[in-house]
Design a protein around this motif. Structure first.
Motif, PDB file in Angstrom:
ATOM      1  N   PHE A 182       0.617  -1.337   0.269  1.00 48.91           N
ATOM      2  CA  PHE A 182      -0.041   0.356  -0.089  1.00 48.91           C
ATOM      3  C   PHE A 182       0.751   0.713  -0.324  1.00 48.91           C
ATOM      4  O   PHE A 182       0.359   2.473  -0.467  1.00 48.91           O
ATOM      5  CB  PHE A 182      -1.157  -0.164   1.409  1.00 48.91           C
ATOM      6  CG  PHE A 182      -2.219  -0.703   0.767  1.00 48.91           C
ATOM      7  CD1 PHE A 182      -3.383  -0.269   0.123  1.00 48.91           C
ATOM      8  CD2 PHE A 182      -2.378  -1.578   0.810  1.00 48.91           C
ATOM      9  CE1 PHE A 182      -4.165  -1.188  -0.210  1.00 48.91           C
ATOM     10  CE2 PHE A 182      -3.641  -2.792   1.142  1.00 48.91           C
ATOM     11  CZ  PHE A 182      -4.490  -2.069   0.249  1.00 48.91           C
ATOM     12  N   ASP A 183       2.040   0.942   1.034  1.00 53.38           N
ATOM     13  CA  ASP A 183       3.196   2.435   0.501  1.00 53.38           C
ATOM     14  C   ASP A 183       2.948   2.545  -0.540  1.00 53.38           C
ATOM     15  O   ASP A 183       3.157   3.846  -1.419  1.00 53.38           O
ATOM     16  CB  ASP A 183       4.203   2.414   1.336  1.00 53.38           C
ATOM     17  CG  ASP A 183       5.006   3.394   1.385  1.00 53.38           C
ATOM     18  OD1 ASP A 183       5.019   4.730   1.442  1.00 53.38           O
ATOM     19  OD2 ASP A 183       5.994   2.925   1.414  1.00 53.38           O
ATOM     20  N   LEU A 184       3.549   2.071  -1.838  1.00 55.51           N
ATOM     21  CA  LEU A 184       3.799   1.508  -2.753  1.00 55.51           C
ATOM     22  C   LEU A 184       2.858   2.362  -3.732  1.00 55.51           C
ATOM     23  O   LEU A 184       3.200   3.538  -4.677  1.00 55.51           O
ATOM     24  CB  LEU A 184       4.835   0.111  -3.782  1.00 55.51           C
ATOM     25  CG  LEU A 184       5.114   0.817  -4.669  1.00 55.51           C
ATOM     26  CD1 LEU A 184       6.746  -0.336  -4.925  1.00 55.51           C
ATOM     27  CD2 LEU A 184       3.644   0.192  -6.219  1.00 55.51           C
ATOM     28  N   LEU A 185       2.090   1.586  -3.343  1.00 49.46           N
ATOM     29  CA  LEU A 185       0.569   2.018  -4.234  1.00 49.46           C
ATOM     30  C   LEU A 185       0.151   3.589  -3.692  1.00 49.46           C
ATOM     31  O   LEU A 185      -0.002   4.085  -4.597  1.00 49.46           O
ATOM     32  CB  LEU A 185      -0.611   1.445  -4.126  1.00 49.46           C
ATOM     33  CG  LEU A 185      -0.590   0.054  -4.290  1.00 49.46           C
ATOM     34  CD1 LEU A 185      -2.308  -1.027  -4.079  1.00 49.46           C
ATOM     35  CD2 LEU A 185      -0.239  -0.448  -5.965  1.00 49.46           C
ATOM     36  N   LEU A 186       0.538   3.906  -2.614  1.00 50.46           N
ATOM     37  CA  LEU A 186       0.328   5.500  -2.220  1.00 50.46           C
ATOM     38  C   LEU A 186       0.634   6.317  -2.757  1.00 50.46           C
ATOM     39  O   LEU A 186       0.038   7.613  -3.444  1.00 50.46           O
ATOM     40  CB  LEU A 186      -0.293   5.319  -0.588  1.00 50.46           C
ATOM     41  CG  LEU A 186      -1.086   5.217  -0.065  1.00 50.46           C
ATOM     42  CD1 LEU A 186      -1.185   4.729   1.185  1.00 50.46           C
ATOM     43  CD2 LEU A 186      -2.544   5.938  -0.263  1.00 50.46           C
ATOM     44  N   GLN A 187       2.329   6.114  -3.329  1.00 51.70           N
ATOM     45  CA  GLN A 187       3.232   6.969  -4.299  1.00 51.70           C
ATOM     46  C   GLN A 187       2.727   7.204  -5.425  1.00 51.70           C
ATOM     47  O   GLN A 187       3.191   7.991  -6.238  1.00 51.70           O
ATOM     48  CB  GLN A 187       4.422   5.915  -3.931  1.00 51.70           C
ATOM     49  CG  GLN A 187       4.855   6.437  -2.186  1.00 51.70           C
ATOM     50  CD  GLN A 187       6.319   5.628  -2.545  1.00 51.70           C
ATOM     51  OE1 GLN A 187       6.963   5.370  -3.616  1.00 51.70           O
ATOM     52  NE2 GLN A 187       6.499   4.705  -1.826  1.00 51.70           N
ATOM     53  N   ASP A 188       1.999   6.595  -5.756  1.00 53.75           N
ATOM     54  CA  ASP A 188       1.661   6.695  -7.456  1.00 53.75           C
ATOM     55  C   ASP A 188       0.146   7.384  -7.659  1.00 53.75           C
ATOM     56  O   ASP A 188      -0.654   7.408  -6.786  1.00 53.75           O
ATOM     57  CB  ASP A 188       0.424   5.294  -8.015  1.00 53.75           C
ATOM     58  CG  ASP A 188      -0.180   5.416  -9.282  1.00 53.75           C
ATOM     59  OD1 ASP A 188       0.050   6.389  -9.969  1.00 53.75           O
ATOM     60  OD2 ASP A 188       0.414   4.778 -10.509  1.00 53.75           O
ATOM     61  N   GLU A 189       0.288   9.098  -7.980  1.00 53.75           N
ATOM     62  CA  GLU A 189      -0.475   9.918  -8.001  1.00 53.75           C
ATOM     63  C   GLU A 189      -1.884   9.469  -8.502  1.00 53.75           C
ATOM     64  O   GLU A 189      -2.750  10.340  -8.278  1.00 53.75           O
ATOM     65  CB  GLU A 189      -0.187  11.269  -8.345  1.00 53.75           C
ATOM     66  CG  GLU A 189       1.228  11.793  -7.901  1.00 53.75           C
ATOM     67  CD  GLU A 189       1.517  12.900  -7.894  1.00 53.75           C
ATOM     68  OE1 GLU A 189       1.481  13.554  -9.238  1.00 53.75           O
ATOM     69  OE2 GLU A 189       1.846  13.465  -7.355  1.00 53.75           O
ATOM     70  N   VAL A 190      -1.481   8.610  -8.939  1.00 54.74           N
ATOM     71  CA  VAL A 190      -2.885   8.919 -10.204  1.00 54.74           C
ATOM     72  C   VAL A 190      -3.699   7.735  -9.181  1.00 54.74           C
ATOM     73  O   VAL A 190      -4.730   7.575  -8.706  1.00 54.74           O
ATOM     74  CB  VAL A 190      -2.869   7.441 -11.378  1.00 54.74           C
ATOM     75  CG1 VAL A 190      -4.003   7.492 -11.817  1.00 54.74           C
ATOM     76  CG2 VAL A 190      -2.068   8.400 -12.305  1.00 54.74           C
ATOM     77  N   ARG A 191      -3.362   6.687  -8.275  1.00 54.94           N
ATOM     78  CA  ARG A 191      -3.504   5.888  -7.401  1.00 54.94           C
ATOM     79  C   ARG A 191      -4.571   7.074  -5.941  1.00 54.94           C
ATOM     80  O   ARG A 191      -5.326   6.468  -5.318  1.00 54.94           O
ATOM     81  CB  ARG A 191      -3.940   4.881  -6.753  1.00 54.94           C
ATOM     82  CG  ARG A 191      -3.135   3.633  -7.719  1.00 54.94           C
ATOM     83  CD  ARG A 191      -1.909   2.732  -7.586  1.00 54.94           C
ATOM     84  NE  ARG A 191      -2.139   1.350  -8.349  1.00 54.94           N
ATOM     85  CZ  ARG A 191      -2.563   0.755  -9.133  1.00 54.94           C
ATOM     86  NH1 ARG A 191      -3.926   0.511  -8.140  1.00 54.94           N
ATOM     87  NH2 ARG A 191      -2.529  -0.803 -10.447  1.00 54.94           N
ATOM     88  N   ARG A 192      -3.975   7.514  -5.951  1.00 58.37           N
ATOM     89  CA  ARG A 192      -3.572   8.155  -4.292  1.00 58.37           C
ATOM     90  C   ARG A 192      -4.611   8.707  -3.944  1.00 58.37           C
ATOM     91  O   ARG A 192      -5.680   8.450  -2.711  1.00 58.37           O
ATOM     92  CB  ARG A 192      -1.905   8.497  -4.102  1.00 58.37           C
ATOM     93  CG  ARG A 192      -1.978   9.709  -2.601  1.00 58.37           C
ATOM     94  CD  ARG A 192      -0.704  11.142  -2.841  1.00 58.37           C
ATOM     95  NE  ARG A 192       0.388  10.189  -3.434  1.00 58.37           N
ATOM     96  CZ  ARG A 192       1.049  10.615  -3.705  1.00 58.37           C
ATOM     97  NH1 ARG A 192       1.042  12.170  -3.719  1.00 58.37           N
ATOM     98  NH2 ARG A 192       2.458  10.479  -4.597  1.00 58.37           N
ATOM     99  N   ALA A 193      -5.477   9.430  -4.322  1.00 64.00           N
ATOM    100  CA  ALA A 193      -6.790   9.723  -4.244  1.00 64.00           C
ATOM    101  C   ALA A 193      -7.784   8.980  -3.315  1.00 64.00           C
ATOM    102  O   ALA A 193      -8.201   8.977  -2.090  1.00 64.00           O
ATOM    103  CB  ALA A 193      -6.622  11.233  -4.684  1.00 64.00           C
TER     104      ALA A 193
END
Lengths: 157, 376, 207
Positions: A106-117
């Motif tokens: 999840f830390d990695l996914l949250l670094q992706d601006e497309v997914r973050r919000a």
């Protein structure tokens, strides 16, 4: 990776890392199911295999004085990397390998601006609310045992 | 002298089997699980973590099961296991002022801001055996107040600190990293950080007896339990690869601030001084005893007379560890056959000499000649 | 925030087993000074390391360094520093004398041996271990004697600066203080603990 290029604002990342580390592992499994059904996950490699080790817990004399070593705590950590070089890290107290893995993912996914919000709304906010509720419940249980002692002898002015 | 003995392999293996069978007991009774121990014997788990010097409820519960409830054996198992784990680093100092409180009391101040919170305590129970526990019972839903406790509760020491009546506890200049007894051997003189780490992993029974001795007159101390608090604190670390702090979980701690009167010295006015106790888990007796002993060990630093055992750092710190103590006491049951044979022979020689002397003595030899023979 | 990331190279494929294998090989290297040994299994466990490290130097660092071992790099590059910080957690220091481990990738311009921690009389182990990257090993040039060597052995080490062996001999006057050396070339390592006496086989002992 350029270490100055912080993936996500440090305060924001600090905030979600804490939420992930403090979450019950089952809640993260559930969040993973949700995320999977919403879209494909990136291909990841292990940068650091999950491993349980120790952190020495430090404290201060009198609560505010000189530092001393209180004793160790077990910690499990790991790190994953995606194809573009983002690194997700997991650090959890205790020996739960799966929890550390899910935190890193999840830390990695949250670094992706497309997914973050979306992820902040769908995963991190509910985790924080849940933690807050549990904390408040425990605090209200403690508050039910609050006493006001009064002395029996009459105080003379 | 140690001489290796051989043999007994089958007997030892059979003894392991017998131990396992004894641990399991009657198979008609359901087997206990580490999860049950963790949940229902949490105070035993806390002690094993505290003195095993490793915060991990699952491992401590497993150790208790394996040791059939023998705490010192379980502590030994945990200490042995930790040596197989890599050390990742040091945490930031835990901030007990931000503890999520479940208990907080003061015996010095009746009306302290935030109030006295009893929490889950045996203090006001009648200590009558509760036979209803022989039957399964549903977990009662504890009552909840309408409002939670205040987010931050000031420490009692801070209340007196404002008036300058309480000694301040400030970080040392530069806030240096403390000595780590799990890395460096204990050496004397031991600074306060070293003493506190030693006491934190010290045997509860030993510290209790030492603390008790200070109350009974073996050290001139007049302690008050200034504040005891128990609850959860955040465990924060700074991973080298991140460079900023993250919270990776919580640990339960019990903290005790003892307040002791201090007559003052040439440089310091009369004021209250402190002894500090901190332990993993719910461990009130341990942290109180630790605080008493910590204060007693500060005698030399405060210029007080050091006359009592609890004020002697070498005595206290060298005997507080139950894994070391248990090892040295229990090694006496290992084969000492050669040792003993040599003592036996020596004793026989001495007896012969003694008997000879008695005969000669009866014949009227001067005592000076006997002395000369003994020295030969 | 969306600056391009450069993927970080992984560490050991299996940190525990690979680390122990290399540790064992290093024990042997120091117990039998002067023998060249290939570190086992690196093609699989550690295919690539950041420049300018040799693979064997990377393997040594992953096995021996951690957050408690300050590290000095002769060439502290960005990618290498990030890799070491991530996989070893070792703090990088600017002064050679503060380091417990040092990596020398260009021996010709290395600091003198006396610039590194030599230990203290009570704790001779509080000294530096130098990982010196060299071009390769040769069958002759140096004669080695000392613990772990039956009589004498011969070896050559290419690319060391003039006066290196004299410096080392001078340092040995302070035994048991001193530094320990691990020479690496690609996947090979050669250990030279402080107790080994080295003389140059040719007559040019003033070098």
């Amino acid at each position: 990776m350029n270490m100055n290029d912080n993936p996500g604002h440090p305060v924001e990342r600090q905030h979600w890392l804490t939420a992930l580390a403090m979450a019950p592992c089952a809640a993260l499994e559930q969040a993973l199911e949700q995320t999977r059904s919403a879209g494909e996950l990136p291909t990841l490699i292990w940068l650091r295999l999950p491993q349980t080790g120790l952190f020495m817990v430090r404290a201060r004399a009198g609560g505010s004085g000189a530092q001393f070593n209180l004793g160790e705590a077990s910690v499990t950590r790991c790190a994953v990397q995606d194809e573009v070089g983002r690194i997700g890290i997991g650090y959890v107290r205790g020996g739960n390998v799966r929890h550390a893995e899910l935190m890193a993912l999840f830390d990695l996914l949250l670094q992706d601006e497309v997914r973050r919000a979306d992820l902040l709304g769908a995963v991190i906010t509910p985790l924080n609310e849940r933690r807050q509720a549990a904390r408040e419940a425990a605090s209200r249980e403690a508050a039910a045992t609050r006493v006001n002692f009064y002395t029996l002898a009459r105080e003379v002015e | 002298m140690y001489v290796a003995v051989k043999g007994g392999e089958t007997a030892i293996l059979n003894s392991h089997e017998l131990l396992a069978a004894a641990r399991r007991g009657d198979e008609r009774v359901p087997e206990i699980t580490p999860a049950q121990i963790r949940q229902q014997l949490r105070l035993a788990v806390a002690r094993v973590m505290s003195e095993g010097s490793l915060y991990d409820e699952d491992l401590a519960a497993l150790a208790l099961k394996q040791a059939a409830g023998d705490q010192v054996e379980a502590i030994f198992l945990l200490r042995a296991y930790r040596t197989t784990l890599p050390r990742f680093g040091y945490s930031l100092p835990v901030d007990t002022s931000r503890m999520a409180l479940r208990r907080r009391i003061s015996a010095a101040f009746k009306d302290l801001p935030g109030g006295q919170v009893l929490g889950p305590t045996y203090d006001y129970t009648q200590r009558l055996l509760d036979f209803s526990l022989c039957e399964p019972s549903a977990s009662p839903l504890p009552p909840r107040a309408d409002e939670p406790l205040a987010e931050a509760m000031p420490r009692v020491s801070e209340l007196l600190g404002h008036e300058g009546l309480m000694e301040e506890e400030l970080p040392l200049p530069g806030d240096p990293a403390p000595v780590d007894l799990s890395r460096e051997p204990l050496s004397f003189p031991a600074d306060r950080a070293t003493r506190l780490q030693n006491l934190a992993r010290g045997d509860e029974g030993f510290l209790l007896a030492m603390g008790y001795s200070t109350q009974r007159g073996y050290a001139n101390s007049h302690p008050f339990a200034g504040e005891i608090r128990m609850g959860e604190v955040a465990l924060e670390i700074v991973p080298e690869e991140l460079g900023f702090a993250i919270t990776i979980g919580e640990i339960t701690l019990t903290e005790c601030q003892m307040i002791n009167q201090f007559a003052g010295s040439s440089t310091v006015p009369p004021q209250f001084t402190r002894g500090y106790g901190l332990a993993f888990g719910e461990a009130e007796r341990k942290s109180m005893a630790m605080a008493l002993v910590d204060r007693a060990l500060r005698a030399a630093e405060l210029g007080e007379e050091t006359t009592a055992p609890a004020q002697q750092p070498e005595f206290v710190l060298s005997h507080s560890d139950n894994v070391e103590a248990s090892g040295f006491v229990q090694h006496l049951k290992l084969p000492h056959y050669v040792d003993f044979q040599s003592e036996l022979e020596l004793l026989r020689k001495m007896r012969n000499r003694h008997e000879g002397r008695m005969k000669v003595g009866a014949g009227g030899t001067a005592p000076t000649e006997v002395a000369a023979e003994e020295n030969a | 925030m969306n600056a391009p990331h450069i993927p970080m190279l992984p560490g050991f494929a299996d940190p525990v087993d690979d680390g122990q294998r290399v540790f064992r090989a290093l024990l042997d290297a120091l117990a039998r000074p002067g023998t060249v040994r290939q570190l086992p299994g690196l093609q699989v466990s550690l295919p690539r390391v950041p420049a300018p490290l040799h693979v064997a130097a990377g393997a040594v660092l992953l096995s021996l360094t951690d957050f408690e071992t300050p590290l000095w790099l002769q060439s502290p590059g960005g990618e290498l520093a990030a890799w070491l910080r991530f996989h070893c957690g070792a703090p990088l220091v600017a002064e050679p004398g503060e380091a417990r481990f040092a990596v020398i990738d260009s021996p010709a311009t290395m600091p003198p041996l006396s610039a590194f921690a030599q230990g203290e009389p009570e704790y001779p182990d509080r000294s530096a271990t130098l990982i010196v990257q060299v071009a390769g090993f040769e069958p002759s040039g140096l004669r080695l004697r000392g613990p772990g060597i039956k009589a004498e052995c011969c070896i050559g080490i290419a690319g060391l600066p003039a006066g290196f062996w004299r410096q080392r001999r001078d340092a040995q006057a302070h035994a048991p203080l001193g530094v320990d050396l691990l020479f690496v070339a690609e996947q090979a390592v050669l250990g030279l603990p402080r107790s080994t006496q080295v003389t140059q086989a040719d007559e040019d002992k003033e070098n």
